[in-house]
Structure formats: structure tokens, C-alpha cells
Design a protein around this motif. Structure first.
Motif, PDB file in Angstrom:
ATOM      1  N   ASP A 522       0.791  -1.139  -0.042  1.00 14.64           N
ATOM      2  CA  ASP A 522       0.050   0.042  -0.001  1.00 14.64           C
ATOM      3  C   ASP A 522       0.801   1.408   0.054  1.00 14.64           C
ATOM      4  OD1 ASP A 522      -2.200  -1.809  -0.046  1.00 14.64           O
ATOM      5  OD2 ASP A 522      -2.656  -1.426   1.983  1.00 14.64           O
ATOM      6  N   ALA A 523       1.933   1.048   1.010  1.00 14.69           N
ATOM      7  CA  ALA A 523       2.866   2.313   0.810  1.00 14.69           C
ATOM      8  C   ALA A 523       3.359   2.757  -0.645  1.00 14.69           C
ATOM      9  CB  ALA A 523       4.098   2.123   1.803  1.00 14.69           C
ATOM     10  N   ALA A 524       3.770   1.686  -1.294  1.00 16.10           N
ATOM     11  CA  ALA A 524       4.352   1.908  -2.495  1.00 16.10           C
ATOM     12  C   ALA A 524       3.389   2.467  -3.412  1.00 16.10           C
ATOM     13  CB  ALA A 524       5.035   0.736  -3.088  1.00 16.10           C
ATOM     14  N   SER A 525       2.194   1.965  -3.315  1.00 17.39           N
ATOM     15  CA  SER A 525       0.975   2.549  -4.197  1.00 17.39           C
ATOM     16  C   SER A 525       0.710   4.016  -3.965  1.00 17.39           C
ATOM     17  CB  SER A 525      -0.203   1.665  -4.028  1.00 17.39           C
ATOM     18  OG  SER A 525      -0.001   0.210  -4.344  1.00 17.39           O
ATOM     19  N   ARG A 526       0.315   4.216  -2.774  1.00 21.28           N
ATOM     20  CA  ARG A 526       0.083   5.493  -2.366  1.00 21.28           C
ATOM     21  C   ARG A 526       1.546   6.698  -2.629  1.00 21.28           C
ATOM     22  NH1 ARG A 526      -1.981   3.285   2.363  1.00 21.28           N
ATOM     23  NH2 ARG A 526      -4.169   3.332   2.449  1.00 21.28           N
ATOM     24  N   ALA A 527       2.684   6.171  -2.514  1.00 25.42           N
ATOM     25  CA  ALA A 527       3.784   7.086  -2.872  1.00 25.42           C
ATOM     26  C   ALA A 527       3.414   7.523  -4.540  1.00 25.42           C
ATOM     27  CB  ALA A 527       5.003   6.392  -2.623  1.00 25.42           C
ATOM     28  N   MET A 528       3.122   6.429  -5.105  1.00 26.63           N
ATOM     29  CA  MET A 528       3.054   6.695  -6.715  1.00 26.63           C
ATOM     30  C   MET A 528       1.898   7.519  -7.073  1.00 26.63           C
ATOM     31  SD  MET A 528       3.109   4.007  -9.750  1.00 26.63           S
ATOM     32  CE  MET A 528       3.086   4.714 -11.371  1.00 26.63           C
ATOM     33  N   LEU A 529       0.536   7.137  -6.696  1.00 29.22           N
ATOM     34  CA  LEU A 529      -0.470   7.844  -7.073  1.00 29.22           C
ATOM     35  C   LEU A 529      -0.635   9.247  -6.433  1.00 29.22           C
ATOM     36  CD1 LEU A 529      -2.699   4.583  -6.879  1.00 29.22           C
ATOM     37  CD2 LEU A 529      -2.038   5.477  -8.714  1.00 29.22           C
ATOM     38  N   ASP A 530      -0.123   9.519  -5.306  1.00 30.71           N
ATOM     39  CA  ASP A 530      -0.128  10.666  -4.703  1.00 30.71           C
ATOM     40  C   ASP A 530       0.863  11.680  -4.981  1.00 30.71           C
ATOM     41  OD1 ASP A 530      -2.526   9.733  -3.212  1.00 30.71           O
ATOM     42  OD2 ASP A 530      -1.286   9.448  -1.457  1.00 30.71           O
ATOM     43  N   ASP A 531       1.790  11.188  -6.054  1.00 33.91           N
ATOM     44  CA  ASP A 531       2.841  11.842  -6.644  1.00 33.91           C
ATOM     45  C   ASP A 531       2.461  13.030  -7.514  1.00 33.91           C
ATOM     46  OD1 ASP A 531       5.174  13.030  -7.465  1.00 33.91           O
ATOM     47  OD2 ASP A 531       6.015  11.071  -8.326  1.00 33.91           O
ATOM     48  N   PRO A 532       2.434  14.307  -7.323  1.00 36.38           N
ATOM     49  CA  PRO A 532       2.287  15.358  -8.051  1.00 36.38           C
ATOM     50  C   PRO A 532       2.851  15.384  -9.351  1.00 36.38           C
ATOM     51  CG  PRO A 532       3.569  16.369  -6.385  1.00 36.38           C
ATOM     52  CD  PRO A 532       3.251  14.849  -5.963  1.00 36.38           C
ATOM     53  N   GLY A 533       3.989  14.801  -9.486  1.00 33.42           N
ATOM     54  CA  GLY A 533       5.113  14.583 -10.655  1.00 33.42           C
ATOM     55  C   GLY A 533       4.401  13.586 -11.452  1.00 33.42           C
ATOM     56  N   LEU A 534       3.405  12.824 -11.118  1.00 35.82           N
ATOM     57  CA  LEU A 534       3.023  11.699 -12.074  1.00 35.82           C
ATOM     58  C   LEU A 534       2.823  11.992 -13.373  1.00 35.82           C
ATOM     59  CD1 LEU A 534       2.215   8.461 -11.424  1.00 35.82           C
ATOM     60  CD2 LEU A 534       0.071   9.248 -11.066  1.00 35.82           C
ATOM     61  N   ARG A 535       3.553  11.193 -14.313  1.00 36.80           N
ATOM     62  CA  ARG A 535       3.433  11.325 -15.711  1.00 36.80           C
ATOM     63  C   ARG A 535       3.160  10.162 -16.581  1.00 36.80           C
ATOM     64  NH1 ARG A 535       2.591  15.527 -14.100  1.00 36.80           N
ATOM     65  NH2 ARG A 535       3.488  17.744 -14.696  1.00 36.80           N
ATOM     66  N   ARG A 536       2.686  10.262 -17.688  1.00 35.95           N
ATOM     67  CA  ARG A 536       2.256   9.010 -18.476  1.00 35.95           C
ATOM     68  C   ARG A 536       3.618   8.809 -19.130  1.00 35.95           C
ATOM     69  NH1 ARG A 536      -2.553   9.626 -22.348  1.00 35.95           N
ATOM     70  NH2 ARG A 536      -1.979   7.555 -22.740  1.00 35.95           N
ATOM     71  N   PRO A 537       3.899   7.600 -19.781  1.00 38.66           N
ATOM     72  CA  PRO A 537       5.279   7.401 -20.647  1.00 38.66           C
ATOM     73  C   PRO A 537       5.548   8.406 -21.573  1.00 38.66           C
ATOM     74  CG  PRO A 537       3.863   5.083 -20.054  1.00 38.66           C
ATOM     75  CD  PRO A 537       2.855   6.622 -19.817  1.00 38.66           C
ATOM     76  N   ASP A 538       4.469   9.047 -22.079  1.00 43.81           N
ATOM     77  CA  ASP A 538       4.769   9.949 -23.316  1.00 43.81           C
ATOM     78  C   ASP A 538       4.821  11.414 -22.899  1.00 43.81           C
ATOM     79  OD1 ASP A 538       2.118  10.482 -22.625  1.00 43.81           O
ATOM     80  OD2 ASP A 538       0.983  10.123 -24.360  1.00 43.81           O
ATOM     81  N   GLY A 539       4.779  11.596 -21.415  1.00 42.99           N
ATOM     82  CA  GLY A 539       4.986  12.921 -20.929  1.00 42.99           C
ATOM     83  C   GLY A 539       3.580  13.659 -20.409  1.00 42.99           C
ATOM     84  N   GLY A 540       2.324  13.184 -20.899  1.00 40.27           N
ATOM     85  CA  GLY A 540       1.337  13.635 -20.389  1.00 40.27           C
ATOM     86  C   GLY A 540       0.846  13.451 -18.994  1.00 40.27           C
ATOM     87  N   THR A 541      -0.215  13.852 -18.712  1.00 37.59           N
ATOM     88  CA  THR A 541      -0.905  13.602 -17.405  1.00 37.59           C
ATOM     89  C   THR A 541      -1.834  12.668 -17.585  1.00 37.59           C
ATOM     90  OG1 THR A 541      -2.241  15.554 -17.361  1.00 37.59           O
ATOM     91  CG2 THR A 541      -0.155  16.025 -16.461  1.00 37.59           C
ATOM     92  N   TYR A 542      -2.230  11.871 -16.193  1.00 34.70           N
ATOM     93  CA  TYR A 542      -3.392  11.023 -16.144  1.00 34.70           C
ATOM     94  C   TYR A 542      -4.637  11.784 -15.779  1.00 34.70           C
ATOM     95  CZ  TYR A 542       0.133   7.026 -16.123  1.00 34.70           C
ATOM     96  OH  TYR A 542       0.844   6.021 -16.648  1.00 34.70           O
ATOM     97  N   ALA A 543      -5.842  11.451 -16.157  1.00 35.97           N
ATOM     98  CA  ALA A 543      -7.111  11.973 -15.955  1.00 35.97           C
ATOM     99  C   ALA A 543      -7.333  11.748 -14.475  1.00 35.97           C
ATOM    100  CB  ALA A 543      -8.108  11.549 -16.798  1.00 35.97           C
ATOM    101  N   PRO A 544      -7.820  12.846 -13.717  1.00 35.65           N
ATOM    102  CA  PRO A 544      -8.020  12.433 -12.347  1.00 35.65           C
ATOM    103  C   PRO A 544      -9.128  11.488 -11.862  1.00 35.65           C
ATOM    104  CG  PRO A 544      -8.312  14.814 -12.855  1.00 35.65           C
ATOM    105  CD  PRO A 544      -8.141  14.074 -14.345  1.00 35.65           C
TER     106      PRO A 544
END
Length: 623
Positions: A522-544
Motif C-alpha cells: 500500500d505504501a508503494a501504491s500511495r507514494a506513486m498515486l499521490d505523487d504530484p509529478g506523476l506522468r504518463r510514458p509519453d509525458g502527459g498527465t493522467y485524468a483524475p
């Protein structure tokens, strides 16, 4: 056609025995040895002799590679003292002691030939120890027996070569030691290189069947160059397997690992069963040779009995002080535990208050922890000098911290502190492991009684030169020791383990490990999903909405599966991308936990297997 019929009949027998033996409560290897012996004694069965090179070079590298690939690296590191002692010192002691006894009771052989026979019957068989795995014996005992079986063949074969050479010329002890160290060093280098090269190649083959086929080549690719260089091909195959098992989760796709595991299990079942069947099939030819030479089997049976009893006695005499040494290590770990816990708490407190990492760690605190980790019987003056050196190092590091800082220096300090904290976490995990799994008299009895000999002993005996003194007799003695220990010790081992109350022993860390691994997940999942810098492989952002849906699925453990048609088409790709990225983050966290050694290895492997299955399911739905 005859060869094909024999092969097919052998496979059918192996499958039937392996499937039915658990229902009868008897280990399959024991039944296969008895069946092979019975077939060999039939009047219509000719004498069968298997080329030992077929076993040593064609079968053992594959079996030991497969065993090493599934061997938990962190437990190998923790039990290195015990494994090294049992796979090297115990083999040497057994070969010398039994060699002297054999030289005294077998007419016509000298001490060198006796030591050769002692080296042949000294190593336990990694295949034979598979019996104890099915009994649910304590995990630590299984790890020690497995590690011993993986590595003691090299010691035995080097001693055997030296003893054979000594029958014709004088060989010094130092030359034997030098040969052994050189054989192991070269073999380890070959194994590591081939193991890493195999992973590099397989990571670029995007086909599970081809990746598995490539894995079949790895043990032999490690064995051949090591043997050509005069080293131990067996150790090279084991080293390649350890490298593969440790790094596969980082380099190979889940499909590749699952396919490899399934196929290698099939190979192991057939090869293990075939080896035990072959042991029994060769008995008639050996008996005929000894009868022709000596007229009776009494001498061979007597010497084999002496050897079988002798290896148990020598093993017991070695295991007792080994257990005392391991208990001393455990008591010392208890002393270190509180100090390391205190240092860890200071680090966490400094991080929580946003202070400079490690500010609360004084030179005195580090020196105290270092002093507690030193051996209890260490000379006081040496202890004092060692603590003073550590104190000076810490003070010098603190002076460097107080100097004017650049961004690069601060980054370096942060890296060093992270490494220091990781080492402390590993130390705590090692201490917890030792505290949770003490080795007492009951475990010691299992270690002694489970030291069975097997096919490796018989194959090594058949490598004796044709003109070796009393060759037929010695080969039959080796078979008698191997078969005797396998049938007597292997047949009574389930009773012994149950009588000692060790059958079905669950790891004491199992319950807390289940919860701890869920927290890591769970900690690994939260760290990733709550990261404000989370980006898609092509550099775009994920829809909320995609992030929220993945978060619900991962962290709330919902059972409903998100189908592609339930998500707008333009968001489906994002959903599967983010889900796979989250699985990657979870896997990285579990691998980090494995490298530190915080949780039970069986639980960790199970968690990784579940992640693999989940990733495969997500990828199939994404397609």
C-alpha cells in the motif's frame, strides 16, 4: 526402438510414483530406488552402467541451477557461516576421518585411496534433501541443508581429484587448498558472468517460450567454460542460478518467469526421478563385478555399513559445535538489537522533524553500536582500538558535515545516510530472523539425520580410474552408503521430524509478515498515486478519474474488475498504463524489502508471484 521404450517406460514410472507416493506417505525417491533395484535383479535385465559424465555434466548442472535459482538469496547470506562450514569443513573432515578408517579395514588400499572413497561419500545430495522439504520442517533447517547440498559437491570433487593424484605421486596439503580456492573463484566468476549474460539476452526476447528455452542453456553455458579452465562446473552452475534467482524479477517479464518456473519444475521432476531410478538399475552390474573379484559381498556390505554409520557420527560431532557457534551469534544479536533499534529511532525522529539526516547520531552512539556488534570473546585491547578507530571515522564524517556545503556535497551526504539507514534496516532484519528461528537440539538432530547421500556419490565413484586399487569394491561401497543412507535415514526421516514436533512448522514471522507486506504494497501504491509529478510514458498527465479508479482498486482491495467498456475509450489506455505502473512500483517495493530481508522469503516470493499473475491479467485485458 528399445531405447525409446525404456525411456517412455521410465517416464511413466516416474510420473506414477511421484503422483502416488504422497498418498502412501512415502517419499518418491525411496520408491524409485527400490523399483530400480528390483528391475536390475530380474534375470532378463542386463547389467546397466551409466556413463558418470552423463550425470556430472548432463544432469547435475541443470538440477543444481534450478535449485539455486529458487534459493532465497537473503537467507543464503544469513546462513553463509553454517552453509560454508557444512559444505567445506565438514566434507574435508569427513573425507579424512573416513579415509583413515577405510584404509584400515579395506585390504590393498592406502591412505590416499581411502581418502578418495571418503571424499566420494562425504557430500550430501541436494536432490536427496528434497525429501525433507515436503515435511514442513523448520525453514532455517531446510535452507541450511539446501545450501550445503548446492556447494559441497565442489569440495568433494576437488578432494577426489587430489586423492587420485596422490595414489601415484605426492600431493601437498597446500596444493589441495590452492586447487580448491582456484576452482571456486574461477567457477564463481564464470557463473556470475553467464548468469548476467543470460538475463540480458532473455530480457530482449519478447517471447516466454524462447526465454524459457534460453534458460535451459544457462547452466551448461556456465559449466563448460569453468571445467575447461580447471574449475568446478557445478559451482559455476550454482552461481549462475543464484544470479538468475536474485535478479530475474528486475529484468524479466512476469510471463517469462512464470513460464520458466513451470517448465523447470517439470524438468526437475523427471531428472530427479530418473537419477534415483538409475541408482537402483545399476546395482546388478556392481554386484556382479564384486562377486567376480572377491567371491562375496560380505566385505563390501561391511565397509558400506561402517561408512554409513561413520558419516552420521562425524556429522553429529561437527553439527554440535556449529550449533553452539550459531547460538552464540544469536545471543550477540540480542545485545546488538536494542542499540540498533535506538539508532533507527533517532534516524526516524530526525527525518520526521525535518532535521539534517543523522543529526541525532553522535560518535558515541555509533561507537556503542559498533562495540556491541564485536565478538564477545575479542581481546579487550583489540576491541578498544577498533572502537577508537570507528569513533575517529564518525567524528571525521561529522566535521565534513559541518563544513560549508555545496549542492553536490549535500546530495552525497543524503545518499550516504540512505545507505547507512538501509544497512541498519538489514541488520535489524537479520537480528529478527535469528531471534525468531533459534536452532536447538531438535533442529540439530534433523540436520544430522537429513544428511543423506545420493546419486552424486555414485557418479563420483564411477569416475575412479580403471586401474584404481579395488575399484569395483569401492564403487559398490559408495553405492551401499548412498542407498543405505537414502533408504534408512530417508525412510525414517518423516517419523523423526514428527516425533520431534517439527513437522508443519510455520515460520514465526509468517503472521506479522502478511500484514507487513500488505503495508509495503500500500505504501508503494500511495507514494506513486499521490505523487504530484506523476506522468504518463509519453509525458502527459493522467485524468483524475483514472487515478481515482486505480486508487480505489489497489488500496481498497475491491473485487470488481474494471472492464474496458466501463471506462470511456479515451481513458481506457490511461487506466491500464497507470495500473501497470502501480504494479511496477509495488514490485520495486517488494524487491527492496527482499534485499533488506525484512520479511519471510516464502511470503515475499508468494507476493511477487501474485503481482506477476495480476500484471498478466491486466495486460491481457488491455490487449
Amino acid at each position: 526402438m528399445d531405447v525409446m521404450l525404456v525411456a517412455v517406460a521410465s517416464v511413466v514410472i516416474i510420473i506414477a510414483v511421484t503422483a502416488l507416493a504422497p498418498r502412501a506417505g512415502v517419499a518418491a525417491p525411496l520408491i524409485l530406488v527400490l523399483i530400480g533395484t528390483g528391475i536390475s535383479l530380474l534375470p532378463t535385465t542386463p547389467a546397466i552402467e551409466i556413463d558418470p559424465e552423463l550425470i556430472l555434466a548432463g544432469v547435475l548442472p541443470a538440477l543444481l541451477y534450478a535449485a539455486a535459482a529458487s534459493f532465497p538469496a537473503m537467507e543464503f547470506r544469513r546462513e553463509l557461516t553454517a552453509i560454508g562450514g557444512m559444505s567445506v569443513l565438514l566434507v574435508v573432515v569427513s573425507a579424512v576421518v573416513l579415509g583413515a578408517v577405510f584404509a584400515a579395514v579395506v585390504p590393498g588400499i592406502g591412505l590416499a585411496a581411502g581418502i578418495a572413497l571418503g571424499a566420494i561419500v562425504s557430500p550430501t545430495d541436494a536432490v536427496a534433501t528434497s525429501i525433507i522439504k515436503k515435511l514442513g520442517a523448520p525453514r532455517r533447517v531446510v535452507v541450511m541443508l539446501d545450501g550445503e547440498g548446492l556447494l559441497n559437491d565442489a569440495t568433494s570433487l576437488v578432494l577426489l581429484r587430489s586423492a587420485i593424484a596422490a595414489t601415484a605421486a605426492t600431493v601437498s596439503v597446500w596444493s589441495v587448498v590452492g586447487d580448491f580456492l582456484q576452482a571456486v573463484a574461477i567457477a564463481v566468476v564464470c557463473g556470475v558472468i553467464v548468469g548476467r549474460l543470460g538475463l540480458w539476452v532473455r530480457a530482449r526476447v519478447r517471447n516466454a517460450a524462447l526465454s524459457t528455452a534460453a534458460s535451459f542453456v544457462v547452466p551448461f553455458a556456465a559449466y563448460a567454460p569453468a571445467e575447461a579452465l580447471g574449475a568446478s562446473g557445478i559451482v559455476a552452475a550454482v552461481a549462475a542460478g543464484l544470479v538468475t534467482g536474485t535478479l530475474a524479477a528486475r529484468h524479466l517479464r512476469p510471463q517469462d518467469r512464470l513460464s520458466e518456473e513451470s517448465n523447470w519444475r517439470t524438468v526437475e521432476v523427471l531428472l530427479e526421478g530418473g537419477l534415483f531410478l538409475v541408482m537402483g538399475l545399476q546395482i546388478f552390474g556392481l554386484v556382479e563385478d564384486v562377486r567376480a573379484e572377491h567371491g562375496s559381498l560380505a566385505l563390501a556390505l561391511g565397509v558400506a555399513t561402517i561408512g554409513a554409520v561413520g558419516i552420521v557420527l562425524v556429522r553429529a560431532a561437527f553439527v554440535l559445535p556449529l550449533l553452539a557457534l550459531l547460538e552464540r551469534r544469536r545471543r550477540r544479536a540480542e545485545q546488538v538489537r536494542e542499540v540498533v533499534h535506538g539508532m533507527q529511532a533517532r534516524l526516524e525522529a530526525g527525518r520526521a522533524s525535518s532535521e539534517e539526516p543523522g543529526r541525532g547520531l553522535t560518535a558515541a552512539a555509533v561507537a556503542e553500536a559498533y562495540a556491541a556488534s564485536l565478538p564477545a570473546g575479542m581481546d579487550p585491547r583489540r576491541r578498544r582500538r577498533a572502537v577508537q578507530r570507528m569513533t575517529r571515522r564518525v567524528e571525521a564524517e561529522q566535521r565534513r558535515r559541518a563544513a560549508p556545503r555545496t549542492e553536490r556535497r549535500e546530495a552525497g551526504m543524503a545518499t550516504r545516510m540512505a545507505q547507512f539507514q538501509r544497512r541498519m534496516l538489514r541488520k535489524l532484519a537479520d537480528v529478527d530472523y535469528l531471534m525468531a528461528a533459534p536452532l536447538g537440539p531438535r533442529e540439530g538432530m534433523v540436520l544430522v539425520w537429513a544428511g543423506m547421500r545420493g546419486v552424486v556419490t555414485l557418479a563420483a565413484a564411477q569416475t575412479l580410474p580403471a586401474d584404481f586399487p579395488q575399484r569395483s569394491l569401492l564403487v559398490l561401497v559408495a553405492f551401499g552408503v548412498a542407498a543405505g543412507t537414502l533408504l534408512v535415514q530417508g525412510g525414517t526421516l518423516p517419523w523423526v521430524v514428527r516425533r520431534l514436533g517439527l513437522a508443519g512448522s510455520a515460520s514465526p514471522r509468517h503472521a506479522e509478515g502478511m500484514e507487513g507486506l500488505r503495508a509495503v504494497h500500500d505504501a508503494a501504491s500511495r507514494a506513486m498515486l499521490d505523487d504530484p509529478g506523476l506522468r504518463r510514458p509519453d509525458g502527459g498527465t493522467y485524468a483524475p478519474v483514472v487515478v481515482a479508479r486505480v486508487r480505489d482498486l489497489v488500496l481498497r482491495d475491491q473485487e470488481d474488475q474494471v472492464e474496458e467498456e466501463q471506462t470511456p475509450e479515451e481513458l481506457a489506455t490511461q487506466f491500464f498504463e497507470l495500473r501497470l505502473a502501480t504494479i511496477g512500483a509495488q514490485r520495486a517495493a517488494l524487491l527492496e524489502a527482499r534485499s533488506v530481508g525484512r520479511y519471510d522469503s516464502v511470503l515475499l516470493n508468494r507476493a511477487l508471484e501474485l503481482l506477476d499473475a495480476e500484471q498478466i491479467a491486466v495486460e491481457m485485458r488491455a490487449e
